[in-house]
Scaffold this motif. Structure first.
Motif, mmCIF file in Angstrom:
data_model
loop_
_atom_site.group_PDB
_atom_site.id
_atom_site.type_symbol
_atom_site.label_atom_id
_atom_site.label_comp_id
_atom_site.label_asym_id
_atom_site.label_seq_id
_atom_site.Cartn_x
_atom_site.Cartn_y
_atom_site.Cartn_z
ATOM 1 N N PRO A 155 0.824 -1.205 0.000
ATOM 2 C CA PRO A 155 0.000 0.000 0.000
ATOM 3 C C PRO A 155 0.863 1.261 0.000
ATOM 4 N N GLY A 156 0.547 2.178 -0.907
ATOM 5 C CA GLY A 156 1.251 3.450 -0.969
ATOM 6 C C GLY A 156 2.647 3.381 -1.575
ATOM 7 N N ASN A 157 3.053 2.208 -2.060
ATOM 8 C CA ASN A 157 4.381 2.066 -2.647
ATOM 9 C C ASN A 157 4.295 2.223 -4.168
ATOM 10 N N LYS A 158 4.657 3.427 -4.640
ATOM 11 C CA LYS A 158 4.526 3.728 -6.070
ATOM 12 C C LYS A 158 5.421 2.855 -6.941
ATOM 13 N N ALA A 159 6.620 2.569 -6.460
ATOM 14 C CA ALA A 159 7.557 1.754 -7.228
ATOM 15 C C ALA A 159 7.004 0.350 -7.435
ATOM 16 N N ALA A 160 6.386 -0.197 -6.392
ATOM 17 C CA ALA A 160 5.808 -1.535 -6.493
ATOM 18 C C ALA A 160 4.643 -1.542 -7.476
ATOM 19 N N VAL A 161 3.827 -0.493 -7.417
ATOM 20 C CA VAL A 161 2.681 -0.396 -8.334
ATOM 21 C C VAL A 161 3.169 -0.328 -9.779
ATOM 22 N N GLN A 162 4.201 0.492 -10.001
ATOM 23 C CA GLN A 162 4.799 0.640 -11.327
ATOM 24 C C GLN A 162 5.323 -0.710 -11.818
ATOM 25 N N ARG A 163 6.044 -1.387 -10.930
ATOM 26 C CA ARG A 163 6.630 -2.682 -11.266
ATOM 27 C C ARG A 163 5.523 -3.700 -11.563
ATOM 28 N N PHE A 164 4.468 -3.667 -10.760
ATOM 29 C CA PHE A 164 3.354 -4.589 -10.954
ATOM 30 C C PHE A 164 2.737 -4.382 -12.334
ATOM 31 N N SER A 165 2.566 -3.123 -12.741
ATOM 32 C CA SER A 165 1.945 -2.884 -14.038
ATOM 33 C C SER A 165 2.871 -3.295 -15.178
ATOM 34 N N GLU A 166 4.182 -3.153 -14.981
ATOM 35 C CA GLU A 166 5.130 -3.596 -16.006
ATOM 36 C C GLU A 166 5.113 -5.114 -16.142
ATOM 37 N N VAL A 167 5.093 -5.789 -14.998
ATOM 38 C CA VAL A 167 5.063 -7.251 -14.996
ATOM 39 C C VAL A 167 3.786 -7.739 -15.685
ATOM 40 N N SER A 168 2.671 -7.077 -15.391
ATOM 41 C CA SER A 168 1.394 -7.456 -16.002
ATOM 42 C C SER A 168 1.416 -7.231 -17.502
ATOM 43 N N GLU A 169 2.001 -6.108 -17.907
ATOM 44 C CA GLU A 169 2.098 -5.786 -19.333
ATOM 45 C C GLU A 169 2.957 -6.822 -20.044
ATOM 46 N N ALA A 170 4.101 -7.151 -19.428
ATOM 47 C CA ALA A 170 5.009 -8.129 -20.025
ATOM 48 C C ALA A 170 4.312 -9.473 -20.180
ATOM 49 N N TYR A 171 3.559 -9.852 -19.140
ATOM 50 C CA TYR A 171 2.891 -11.153 -19.191
ATOM 51 C C TYR A 171 1.735 -11.151 -20.184
ATOM 52 N N ALA A 172 1.082 -9.997 -20.351
ATOM 53 C CA ALA A 172 -0.009 -9.898 -21.323
ATOM 54 C C ALA A 172 0.494 -10.265 -22.710
ATOM 55 N N VAL A 173 1.756 -9.931 -22.988
ATOM 56 C CA VAL A 173 2.337 -10.244 -24.292
ATOM 57 C C VAL A 173 2.974 -11.634 -24.297
ATOM 58 N N LEU A 174 3.898 -11.871 -23.357
ATOM 59 C CA LEU A 174 4.657 -13.126 -23.386
ATOM 60 C C LEU A 174 3.815 -14.330 -22.988
ATOM 61 N N GLY A 175 2.780 -14.095 -22.195
ATOM 62 C CA GLY A 175 1.926 -15.202 -21.761
ATOM 63 C C GLY A 175 0.990 -15.674 -22.863
ATOM 64 N N ASN A 176 0.931 -14.904 -23.947
ATOM 65 C CA ASN A 176 0.075 -15.244 -25.070
ATOM 66 C C ASN A 176 0.980 -15.697 -26.218
ATOM 67 N N VAL A 177 0.870 -16.969 -26.595
ATOM 68 C CA VAL A 177 1.797 -17.546 -27.570
ATOM 69 C C VAL A 177 1.839 -16.736 -28.865
ATOM 70 N N THR A 178 0.675 -16.344 -29.368
ATOM 71 C CA THR A 178 0.602 -15.601 -30.632
ATOM 72 C C THR A 178 1.284 -14.250 -30.517
ATOM 73 N N LEU A 179 0.962 -13.532 -29.437
ATOM 74 C CA LEU A 179 1.554 -12.203 -29.241
ATOM 75 C C LEU A 179 3.049 -12.307 -29.001
ATOM 76 N N ARG A 180 3.436 -13.353 -28.290
ATOM 77 C CA ARG A 180 4.868 -13.525 -28.008
ATOM 78 C C ARG A 180 5.636 -13.713 -29.315
ATOM 79 N N ARG A 181 5.060 -14.499 -30.224
ATOM 80 C CA ARG A 181 5.697 -14.737 -31.517
ATOM 81 C C ARG A 181 5.820 -13.414 -32.288
ATOM 82 N N LYS A 182 4.730 -12.658 -32.282
ATOM 83 C CA LYS A 182 4.721 -11.350 -32.955
ATOM 84 C C LYS A 182 5.778 -10.441 -32.353
ATOM 85 N N TYR A 183 5.810 -10.450 -31.030
ATOM 86 C CA TYR A 183 6.737 -9.601 -30.290
ATOM 87 C C TYR A 183 8.185 -9.942 -30.638
#
Length: 128
Positions: free
Chosen positions: A41-69
């Motif tokens: 709670p209240g940790n901006k760096a953690a929130v930023q990191r969480f959104s980056e991790v989620s973004e990365a997984y949105a692409v890499l966790g999807n086989v088709t998108l990962r290939r495109k990427y």
């Protein structure tokens, strides 16, 4: 985000580009657990990191998108390489926007509309 610019999605999830889908998933779960906003709670760096991790997984966790990427990265590297004599800069936001832009815009519009409706309800005189 700012550090997304030259950091690949693989670096963000701390996996190698040769990682299997299940290794990617495991890395994502591990990190999203550590950096989850509820746990920081209240940790901006953690929130930023969480959104980056989620973004990365949105692409890499999807086989088709990962290939495109991967293909996008290779093409990009080849272009950049000739332009900058070997210094590679890669704009992930451009990739992300290209693939998710419309979806993100739609979600933003939906959120804004919902917020507006909520505010109108709040302004309406309460009976009583």
């Amino acid at each position: 985000g700012a550090c997304t610019k030259q950091t690949s999605y693989y670096d963000i999830l701390r996996v190698s580009p040769g990682a299997t889908q299940s290794q990617i998933k495991t890395a994502y779960y591990k990190q999203s657990f550590i950096y989850h906003p509820d746990k920081n709670p209240g940790n901006k760096a953690a929130v930023q990191r969480f959104s980056e991790v989620s973004e990365a997984y949105a692409v890499l966790g999807n086989v088709t998108l990962r290939r495109k990427y991967d293909r996008f990265k290779q093409q990009h590297r080849a272009q950049q390489f000739s332009q900058t004599r070997g210094k590679v800069h890669f704009d992930f936001d451009a990739f992300y926007q290209a693939h998710y832009g419309e979806q993100l815009q739609r979600e933003k519009a939906l959120r804004a509309r919902r917020k507006q409706m909520q505010e109108q309800q709040d302004k309406a005189p309460q009976p009583g």
